[in-house]
Design an enzyme around this catalytic site. Structure first.
Site, short mmCIF file in Angstrom:
data_model
loop_
_atom_site.label_atom_id
_atom_site.label_comp_id
_atom_site.label_asym_id
_atom_site.label_seq_id
_atom_site.Cartn_x
_atom_site.Cartn_y
_atom_site.Cartn_z
N LYS A 39 -10.12 0.29 -1.67
CA LYS A 39 -9.91 -0.09 -0.27
C LYS A 39 -10.26 1.10 0.61
CE LYS A 39 -6.41 -1.50 3.12
NZ LYS A 39 -5.05 -2.04 3.35
N ASP A 70 0.86 -1.18 0.00
CA ASP A 70 0.00 0.00 0.00
C ASP A 70 0.90 1.23 0.00
OD1 ASP A 70 -1.84 -2.03 0.42
OD2 ASP A 70 -2.89 -1.00 2.06
N LYS A 90 -6.92 3.51 -2.61
CA LYS A 90 -7.23 3.40 -1.18
C LYS A 90 -7.42 4.79 -0.59
CE LYS A 90 -4.86 1.92 3.10
NZ LYS A 90 -3.70 1.18 3.65
#
Length: 220
Positions: free
Chosen positions: A180, A89, A151
């Site tokens: 996400k 991430d 995300k």
């Protein structure tokens, strides 16, 4: 619904100890979460402990500011994958996005995607610092750069995921990327709101509470 497989069971606090890492590893095994999301320093150990399980190791790149150089992010990514991470991430260069230096933002993401060599890349755009127009642009750049997910948040910038942001991001990327939601998802109600808005992965330290239908006081 198997709630657990939507959850990246998360521990990203700077003061995280080995005992705390052991705890989330055991919880992840017990509940069969999709992954544990941890800081890079713990990746090798966690990967060894999770060997033979279905739980993936996810780590963070350029975290939490996104302000390290692309070269640094590339090194971090390669190092993490070599040590056993299956997902990364990364945080975008937020300042470059706000400057309108979109090519720099895209190249930054592309660098990590290339270094990940087929592993899953999620791009953290830090929604609480962006206008809606910037959220759309960051999501578009993530798509063009070849990422797998966009995300919402690091959980370190004073704001987390909202259903409105998740929907905006999902509407932008369509079926090409997943979304996400992370930051402030504390219970099953929050979790369901994020899924209804279009999220297919939830980052939360409250994974156990979510699957048990309880409430957590955690910010991440």
């Amino acid at each position: 619904m198997n709630y657990a497989k939507y959850i990246d069971h998360t521990l990203l606090k700077p003061e995280s100890t080995r005992n705390q890492i052991d705890k989330i590893i055991e919880e992840a095994k017990a509940f069969n979460f999709k992954s544990i999301c941890i800081n890079p320093t713990h990746v090798k150990y966690a990967a060894e402990q999770l060997k033979g399980s279905d739980v993936l190791v996810c780590t963070v790149i350029g975290f939490p500011l996104g302000a390290s150089t692309t070269e640094t992010k590339i090194f971090e990514t390669k190092d993490a994958i070599n040590k056993g991470a299956s997902e990364v991430d990364m945080v975008i260069n937020i300042g470059a996005l706000k400057d309108g230096r979109f090519e720099d933002v895209q190249k930054d993401i592309e660098g990590v995607v290339g270094a990940a060599n087929g592993k899953t890349v999620k791009v953290i755009i830090e929604t609480c610092l962006l206008t809606d127009e910037e959220k759309v642009k960051a999501s578009e750049l993530s798509k063009v750069a070849g990422a797998d997910f966009v995300k919402t948040s690091t959980g370190f910038a004073g704001g987390g995921a909202t259903p409105e942001d998740v929907k905006l991001m999902k509407d932008t990327v369509g079926d090409d990327l997943e979304v996400k939601a992370s930051g402030g998802v504390r219970n099953l109600e929050d979790f369901n709101h994020m899924l209804e808005a279009g999220a297919t992965r939830i980052g939360a330290s409250a994974g156990v509470e979510i699957v048990q239908g309880l409430e957590s006081d955690s910010d991440y």
